[in-house]
Design a protein around this motif. Structure first.
Motif, mmCIF file in Angstrom:
data_model
loop_
_atom_site.group_PDB
_atom_site.id
_atom_site.type_symbol
_atom_site.label_atom_id
_atom_site.label_comp_id
_atom_site.label_asym_id
_atom_site.label_seq_id
_atom_site.Cartn_x
_atom_site.Cartn_y
_atom_site.Cartn_z
ATOM 1 N N VAL A 13 0.877 -1.162 0.000
ATOM 2 C CA VAL A 13 0.000 0.000 0.000
ATOM 3 C C VAL A 13 0.919 1.217 0.000
ATOM 4 O O VAL A 13 1.733 1.400 0.915
ATOM 5 C CB VAL A 13 -0.941 0.008 1.223
ATOM 6 C CG1 VAL A 13 -1.796 1.267 1.225
ATOM 7 C CG2 VAL A 13 -1.822 -1.245 1.223
ATOM 8 N N VAL A 14 0.793 2.017 -1.058
ATOM 9 C CA VAL A 14 1.678 3.156 -1.259
ATOM 10 C C VAL A 14 0.946 4.425 -0.839
ATOM 11 O O VAL A 14 -0.125 4.746 -1.367
ATOM 12 C CB VAL A 14 2.133 3.238 -2.733
ATOM 13 C CG1 VAL A 14 3.141 4.356 -2.911
ATOM 14 C CG2 VAL A 14 2.721 1.899 -3.184
ATOM 15 N N VAL A 21 -1.187 11.128 -10.900
ATOM 16 C CA VAL A 21 0.167 11.523 -11.308
ATOM 17 C C VAL A 21 0.826 10.478 -12.212
ATOM 18 O O VAL A 21 2.041 10.497 -12.397
ATOM 19 C CB VAL A 21 1.066 11.796 -10.073
ATOM 20 C CG1 VAL A 21 0.580 13.006 -9.297
ATOM 21 C CG2 VAL A 21 1.144 10.561 -9.176
ATOM 22 N N GLY A 22 0.041 9.542 -12.747
ATOM 23 C CA GLY A 22 0.585 8.504 -13.607
ATOM 24 C C GLY A 22 1.210 7.350 -12.842
ATOM 25 O O GLY A 22 1.902 6.511 -13.430
ATOM 26 N N PHE A 23 0.970 7.293 -11.549
ATOM 27 C CA PHE A 23 1.608 6.283 -10.702
ATOM 28 C C PHE A 23 1.268 4.861 -11.146
ATOM 29 O O PHE A 23 2.161 4.016 -11.292
ATOM 30 C CB PHE A 23 1.202 6.488 -9.238
ATOM 31 C CG PHE A 23 1.954 5.605 -8.290
ATOM 32 C CD1 PHE A 23 3.157 6.015 -7.750
ATOM 33 C CD2 PHE A 23 1.472 4.351 -7.945
ATOM 34 C CE1 PHE A 23 3.866 5.198 -6.888
ATOM 35 C CE2 PHE A 23 2.167 3.526 -7.092
ATOM 36 C CZ PHE A 23 3.370 3.953 -6.559
ATOM 37 N N ARG A 24 -0.006 4.576 -11.360
ATOM 38 C CA ARG A 24 -0.406 3.210 -11.736
ATOM 39 C C ARG A 24 0.174 2.837 -13.097
ATOM 40 O O ARG A 24 0.679 1.732 -13.275
ATOM 41 C CB ARG A 24 -1.928 3.064 -11.741
ATOM 42 C CG ARG A 24 -2.521 3.143 -10.345
ATOM 43 C CD ARG A 24 -4.042 3.069 -10.371
ATOM 44 N NE ARG A 24 -4.560 4.202 -11.128
ATOM 45 C CZ ARG A 24 -5.641 4.168 -11.901
ATOM 46 N NH1 ARG A 24 -6.331 3.062 -12.044
ATOM 47 N NH2 ARG A 24 -6.037 5.240 -12.546
ATOM 48 N N VAL A 41 -3.991 -0.449 -8.081
ATOM 49 C CA VAL A 41 -5.368 0.024 -8.011
ATOM 50 C C VAL A 41 -5.471 1.185 -7.027
ATOM 51 O O VAL A 41 -4.952 1.103 -5.899
ATOM 52 C CB VAL A 41 -6.300 -1.133 -7.564
ATOM 53 C CG1 VAL A 41 -7.731 -0.675 -7.446
ATOM 54 C CG2 VAL A 41 -6.193 -2.310 -8.530
ATOM 55 N N ASN A 42 -6.141 2.265 -7.454
ATOM 56 C CA ASN A 42 -6.419 3.370 -6.544
ATOM 57 C C ASN A 42 -7.382 2.905 -5.461
ATOM 58 O O ASN A 42 -8.343 2.187 -5.737
ATOM 59 C CB ASN A 42 -7.072 4.543 -7.286
ATOM 60 C CG ASN A 42 -6.093 5.326 -8.121
ATOM 61 O OD1 ASN A 42 -4.890 5.220 -7.964
ATOM 62 N ND2 ASN A 42 -6.620 6.134 -9.019
ATOM 63 N N ARG A 43 -7.136 3.350 -4.232
ATOM 64 C CA ARG A 43 -8.044 3.069 -3.117
ATOM 65 C C ARG A 43 -8.733 4.364 -2.712
ATOM 66 O O ARG A 43 -8.222 5.457 -2.953
ATOM 67 C CB ARG A 43 -7.267 2.466 -1.955
ATOM 68 C CG ARG A 43 -6.701 1.093 -2.315
ATOM 69 C CD ARG A 43 -5.759 0.494 -1.305
ATOM 70 N NE ARG A 43 -6.036 0.855 0.059
ATOM 71 C CZ ARG A 43 -5.742 0.098 1.114
ATOM 72 N NH1 ARG A 43 -5.160 -1.056 0.939
ATOM 73 N NH2 ARG A 43 -6.002 0.510 2.330
ATOM 74 N N ALA A 44 -9.882 4.224 -2.098
ATOM 75 C CA ALA A 44 -10.700 5.385 -1.727
ATOM 76 C C ALA A 44 -9.984 6.341 -0.776
ATOM 77 O O ALA A 44 -10.286 7.535 -0.752
ATOM 78 C CB ALA A 44 -12.014 4.917 -1.096
ATOM 79 N N SER A 70 12.504 7.573 -7.786
ATOM 80 C CA SER A 70 12.154 7.332 -9.185
ATOM 81 C C SER A 70 10.660 7.076 -9.375
ATOM 82 O O SER A 70 10.142 7.231 -10.478
ATOM 83 C CB SER A 70 12.933 6.140 -9.736
ATOM 84 O OG SER A 70 14.311 6.419 -9.718
ATOM 85 N N ALA A 71 9.973 6.664 -8.318
ATOM 86 C CA ALA A 71 8.531 6.417 -8.414
ATOM 87 C C ALA A 71 7.826 7.752 -8.654
ATOM 88 O O ALA A 71 8.235 8.788 -8.135
ATOM 89 C CB ALA A 71 8.012 5.760 -7.146
#
Length: 95
Positions: A13-14, A21-24, A41-44, A70-71
């Protein structure tokens, strides 16, 4: 599990500024480079949940990337657990 080269599962969980921001998408690209199957997956609550399976060295490389500068976005912390792989993941999904 250090030294194991068999398949493992990373559930992470990040936290931080990781949505919008293009993370996924970039996580999917990095996972594809490492030939890992899974999802981001985005979480609420504003976090992103990343689940991947593959050889332990490659899974740990993805975890190191998630925790690095880098993430994409601004990661404040990563809650991660590495367990034996359970199978059933095919490709990479960002739904």
């Amino acid at each position: 599990m250090a030294g194991n080269s068999g398949p493992v599962r990373l559930t992470a969980v990040v936290h931080g500024m990781v949505q919008g921001v293009g993370f996924r998408w970039l996580t999917a690209r990095k996972a594809a480079q490492l030939q890992l199957d899974g999802s981001a997956v985005n979480r609420a609550d504003g976090t992103v949940e990343v689940v991947v399976e593959g050889p332990e060295p490659d899974v740990r490389q993805l975890l190191d990337w998630l925790e690095s500068d880098s993430a994409p976005g601004m990661v404040s912390r990563v809650e991660a657990e590495i367990t034996p792989a359970t199978g059933g993941l095919h490709g990479f999904h960002t739904g």
